[in-house]
Every structure is written in C-alpha cells, then in structure tokens.
Write an enzyme that holds these catalytic residues in place. Sequence first.
Site, PDB file in Angstrom:
ATOM      1  N   CYS A   1     -41.175  21.010  58.437  1.00 13.55           N
ATOM      2  CA  CYS A   1     -41.453  22.202  57.635  1.00 13.55           C
ATOM      3  C   CYS A   1     -42.539  23.051  58.306  1.00 13.55           C
ATOM      4  CB  CYS A   1     -41.822  21.809  56.210  1.00 13.55           C
ATOM      5  SG  CYS A   1     -41.769  23.204  55.043  1.00 13.55           S
TER       6      CYS A   1
ATOM      7  N   HIS B   1     -38.475  17.865  54.379  1.00 19.12           N
ATOM      8  CA  HIS B   1     -39.541  16.868  54.340  1.00 19.12           C
ATOM      9  C   HIS B   1     -38.972  15.454  54.210  1.00 19.12           C
ATOM     10  CE1 HIS B   1     -43.090  19.587  53.512  1.00 19.12           C
ATOM     11  NE2 HIS B   1     -42.107  20.392  53.127  1.00 19.12           N
TER      12      HIS B   1
ATOM     13  N   GLU C   1     -40.487  12.848  54.836  1.00 21.21           N
ATOM     14  CA  GLU C   1     -41.595  11.994  54.410  1.00 21.21           C
ATOM     15  C   GLU C   1     -41.743  11.924  52.897  1.00 21.21           C
ATOM     16  OE1 GLU C   1     -43.571  16.089  54.757  1.00 21.21           O
ATOM     17  OE2 GLU C   1     -41.870  14.989  55.614  1.00 21.21           O
TER      18      GLU C   1
END
Length: 250
Positions: free
Chosen positions: A84, A198, A200
Amino acid sequence: MATVNVNVGVLALQGSFREHMALLNRLSGVSTTEVRTVEQLEACDALVIPGGESTTMALIAEQWGLLPALQQFANDGNPVWGTCAGLIFLANRLTAGGKKGGQKLIGGLDVEVHRNFFGAQINSFEAQLPVPPCLAEQGGDSTVRSVFIRAPAIIDVGPGVEVLATYTLTKEELIQAQGRESVIVAVRSKNLMATSFHPELTNDVRWHQYFVDLVRAHVAVCGSTVAKSGALSVSQMPKSSCRAADMPVY
C-alpha cells in the site's frame, strides 16, 4: 535440506509494521527487526515497507537521515517489499492523487501509481482475489483475502515488471476508471515487490512466504547479511506478539 535463516527488516517509522512482523515470525527460519536506523537496516537481508501514510514515512525517514540508506539498500539489489503506502514509496512515478509539491520516494520500481485510486478511507473494502500463480504452489484456498484501505493502484508498468495480481473493477468503480476494466495490484521487478493491498492484515501467510522465498534465493547467491554482520540468530531474536486471526480492520 536445512532451512536458510534470514532476517527481514520491517520499516518501523509508522503504519502496520507490527502486523507484518507477526506474520513473518510465523514462518520457519525467519527473524524480524524493527528498522528505524541505518545500523538496523544494515543487519537485514531484506526489508518490508508497511502500509500506513507514505508522506509521513518519507518525512520521518528524511529527517532521521534514513532515506539515502533505504534508497541504497534497494539499489544494491536487496529484496524490498512495499504494501500500500510502501508501493507508493517504491514507485518511480505517481500520477493523479500525488501530494502537492511531490514527496520523497525510494523509487526503483518502474511503475506508475495512482494514489488513492479506490477513494478515501470510507471507500476501503475487502476482496477475495483469485490466487495468483506465484502463490498457487503453496496450496490452500483458491482465493486470497485482500484488504484495500484508501488504496493505490498500478495503472502502468515498464518493461521487465512482472504483474502478479490484478483486481477486476466493480460497476461502481468503472465509472471513474477511465475505460479500465481492471487494475494491477501486485508486481515484482528483480529485487522489488509491491502490493496495493495489505496482506499483513489477514491471517494468510502466503504472500509473506513468497517474499521470504525470494529473500532466500537472494541470500543463496549473495550471502546473508546476518552471517556477515554477526547479528542475532533466529533463536535469539524476540518474537512479536500475535493478534487474533483475521480481525476486522476498519
């Protein structure tokens, strides 16, 4: 064959660095380092630039004298993955949505990025993307959960940039897409990798495992920074605390 131990740094100036570390620490033979100084960066085999606010990260990196070292780290061929805001940080070109007066970038990734392509924070969303070929050999579900938060999109790539994943626009998104039916949301070019979304912020480690595999391939050719620097071994590295799996993120 023994697993090659690698130390992956995560730029820890702002953004979702702890979430990246939590997933990386689940992978065998991987240690992580929060990177805020040149010395910490030099002890890493690779670097992840997390999601967050790219302008804020760039300002802090510049004020702390870290920006030239980040640029050199990437230019030297070390693996770097931006998610991002990290994608924006790595891009050579920013188009619509760029900050007035520009912003400092690491650069090196031959792509054109439309900042905030998907709109403001309120337009954040999740999508189940088809698993790209680069992740397919790991097995698992046929889709991968992808979280887009005020996300950029890649609208053009230069020669030698491999497209890893695309996103098909909805009817509502097509209205502002200038004739596009899809946008690129993941790429790789030599040592640089970037995603608009994302990984994560999910419980799926496949993108992180793919990056670690790239790091191990690099270490096999160039050697490990960990071994050269005398950095802590994997067993000595502190592990980040884990969060609950797949919590809502907005």
